[in-house]
Enzyme design. Structure first.
Site, mmCIF file in Angstrom:
data_model
loop_
_atom_site.group_PDB
_atom_site.id
_atom_site.type_symbol
_atom_site.label_atom_id
_atom_site.label_comp_id
_atom_site.label_asym_id
_atom_site.label_seq_id
_atom_site.Cartn_x
_atom_site.Cartn_y
_atom_site.Cartn_z
ATOM 1 N N TYR A 34 -7.071 6.662 2.865
ATOM 2 C CA TYR A 34 -6.499 7.015 1.569
ATOM 3 C C TYR A 34 -6.011 8.463 1.554
ATOM 4 O O TYR A 34 -5.025 8.793 0.897
ATOM 5 C CB TYR A 34 -7.523 6.766 0.457
ATOM 6 C CG TYR A 34 -7.841 5.302 0.295
ATOM 7 C CD1 TYR A 34 -6.868 4.405 -0.132
ATOM 8 C CD2 TYR A 34 -9.102 4.803 0.600
ATOM 9 C CE1 TYR A 34 -7.141 3.054 -0.257
ATOM 10 C CE2 TYR A 34 -9.384 3.447 0.473
ATOM 11 C CZ TYR A 34 -8.398 2.577 0.041
ATOM 12 O OH TYR A 34 -8.663 1.229 -0.082
ATOM 13 N N MET A 88 -6.999 3.330 9.221
ATOM 14 C CA MET A 88 -6.371 2.087 8.770
ATOM 15 C C MET A 88 -5.593 1.425 9.905
ATOM 16 O O MET A 88 -5.068 2.085 10.790
ATOM 17 C CB MET A 88 -5.454 2.355 7.587
ATOM 18 C CG MET A 88 -6.211 2.572 6.282
ATOM 19 S SD MET A 88 -5.090 2.743 4.855
ATOM 20 C CE MET A 88 -6.297 2.669 3.509
ATOM 21 N N ALA A 136 -4.731 9.975 4.169
ATOM 22 C CA ALA A 136 -3.511 10.020 4.966
ATOM 23 C C ALA A 136 -2.329 9.342 4.287
ATOM 24 O O ALA A 136 -1.206 9.849 4.301
ATOM 25 C CB ALA A 136 -3.763 9.380 6.335
ATOM 26 N N ARG A 178 -4.830 -3.015 10.270
ATOM 27 C CA ARG A 178 -5.423 -4.358 10.236
ATOM 28 C C ARG A 178 -5.293 -5.069 11.579
ATOM 29 O O ARG A 178 -6.272 -5.554 12.145
ATOM 30 C CB ARG A 178 -4.753 -5.192 9.149
ATOM 31 C CG ARG A 178 -5.278 -6.615 9.048
ATOM 32 C CD ARG A 178 -4.567 -7.377 7.951
ATOM 33 N NE ARG A 178 -4.725 -6.722 6.678
ATOM 34 C CZ ARG A 178 -5.813 -6.836 5.906
ATOM 35 N NH1 ARG A 178 -6.827 -7.572 6.317
ATOM 36 N NH2 ARG A 178 -5.879 -6.218 4.750
ATOM 37 N N ASP A 225 0.978 1.413 9.393
ATOM 38 C CA ASP A 225 0.549 0.711 10.603
ATOM 39 C C ASP A 225 1.623 0.722 11.691
ATOM 40 O O ASP A 225 1.316 0.490 12.862
ATOM 41 C CB ASP A 225 0.205 -0.743 10.283
ATOM 42 C CG ASP A 225 -1.042 -0.878 9.442
ATOM 43 O OD1 ASP A 225 -1.699 0.148 9.179
ATOM 44 O OD2 ASP A 225 -1.366 -2.011 9.035
ATOM 45 N N GLY A 272 0.824 -1.203 0.000
ATOM 46 C CA GLY A 272 0.000 0.000 0.000
ATOM 47 C C GLY A 272 0.856 1.249 0.000
ATOM 48 O O GLY A 272 2.063 1.204 0.275
#
Length: 400
Positions: free
Chosen positions: A324, A195, A326, A197, A152, A13
């Site tokens: 998206y 975001m 950020a 996960r 993340d 990503g």
């Protein structure tokens, strides 16, 4: 081994570091080893598999500094798992019966690549290590020197991944306008989905930065512009099981008092319940080539909102995603400084014959070094006992 050709690729990503890291690598090689040839594979491992690359020309070297001010990546990204043969064949990246790992390795050998710089997460780095091992077995030596990218901030054992600070800051900026929507309707519930996960760091850091911004503003409570209406009221992350019954009671009281509630929700928080709900109804759960649930298609924020709205007595619900916005930003000052020092060590490591993922090694006292690739892994959990996070929850009055 003398370095004659280096290659770069960005994968996974987006993050607010990719353009700057590419530009920084070009600048550093041009500064200390100008005769080294540089190529960039287009669209990550997809470009490597299909032999699509671009030569870094003299003009490109002169323009490299401009990349520090741009988001996205000039090389393009993709999500490709080289050991997922079926996916690579289906996407037309390799012919039927081919081994993607072999195809990629042979392309690197054909291009004469001595050093491969990967800018990506743990999957990107470990895949590059597999390629280097394959090439070694077939008589071609190649070094892998990666840069850790993920918003993340969950790469083991890297203390701080590139782009994560900027993503948190941009998420907080996004929230400034979105949370003003609480004034658009009585008893408004706003879910800011962030975001993340498996790791809640980005959600927590985004909330911390936004909460700090709120505290710095001059509000007009006599005119109804009360600080409490603009603040965040709850933060939910995957690593911390929330007592939703107790939280609903607390937040319903907040709703009754000020007429709105704002929740910062990590997209991975409660994802097991979301998937279980979908599978119980017979719905197909979409997954990416790595087997991860495609969270943008599952919409955990909508799922959470649908179950929480009634509990807090919301009249209207709004779910907004900052991901998206950020992740595609240009790197901010904190990340630019981190990128610069990591890039310098990455090039120095490559030219001196080393390999590894460059970052501050948490298991070696935070030393900036080329971390051994066999020690790199993903899914590092956010430390919910970190003092700054517990202080944030206490400030919000959140139930443990």
């Amino acid at each position: 081994m003398t370095v004659q050709t280096v290659a770069m690729l960005t994968a996974g990503g987006l993050a607010p570091c990719l353009s700057s890291a590419v530009g920084g690598l070009v600048e550093r090689y041009t500064e200390i080893a100008p005769d080294v040839r540089i190529i960039g594979y287009l669209d990550g491992y997809a470009g490597l598999l299909t032999g699509r690359s671009v030569e870094v020309s003299e003009q490109a070297r002169r323009e490299a500094s401009r990349l520090h001010h741009l988001g996205g990546t000039p090389l393009g990204n993709s999500r490709v798992k080289l050991t997922n043969v079926e996916d690579a064949v289906r996407r037309g990246l390799v012919p039927e019966g081919a081994d993607p790992l072999q195809v990629a390795a042979e392309q690197l050998a054909a291009d004469g690549v001595d050093v491969l710089h990967t800018i990506g997460g743990d999957d990107t780095s470990t895949t590059a290590a597999d390629l280097a091992a394959y090439l070694h077995e077939h008589g071609h030596e190649m070094r892998v020197v990666g840069l850790p990218k993920t918003i993340d901030n969950d790469i083991v054992p890297v203390r701080q991944s590139l782009g994560a600070w900027t993503a948190a800051e941009q998420g907080a900026i996004f929230a400034r306008n979105v949370i003003a929507e609480t004034s658009s309707n009585p008893r408004m519930l706003v879910i800011h989905e962030v975001m993340g996960r498996h790791c809640g760091w980005l959600t927590a850091e985004t909330a911390r930065r936004y909460h700090a911004w709120v505290a710095e503003q001059d509000w007009a409570p006599a005119m109804g512009a009360d600080r409490r209406r603009f603040d965040v009221h709850a933060v939910y992350v995957p690593e911390r099981q929330a007592d939703l019954a107790a939280e609903a009671e607390r937040l319903r009281a907040t709703m009754d008092e000020i007429g709105c509630v704002t929740v910062f929700l990590s997209e991975g928080a409660g994802i097991e319940d979301v998937v279980a709900d979908l599978e119980a109804t017979g719905a197909d759960v979409p997954r990416d080539p790595f087997g991860h649930v495609q969270l943008d298609k599952v919409n955990p924020g909508q799922w959470f909102a649908g179950r929480f709205a009634e509990l807090v007595g919301a009249e209207k619900v709004m779910v907004q995603k900052s991901g998206y916005f950020a992740r595609s930003a240009a790197a901010g000052p904190e990340d630019l400084a981190l990128i610069r020092e990591c890039v310098e060590l990455a090039v120095d490591t490559a030219l001196s014959g080393g390999s590894g993922l460059v970052g501050h090694d948490e298991e070696r006292g935070g030393e900036l070094r080329a971390i051994e690739l066999d020690r790199v892994a993903g899914g590092r959990p956010f430390d919910v006992e970190a003092p700054w996070f517990t202080e944030l929850l206490d400030d919000l009055g959140q139930v443990s």
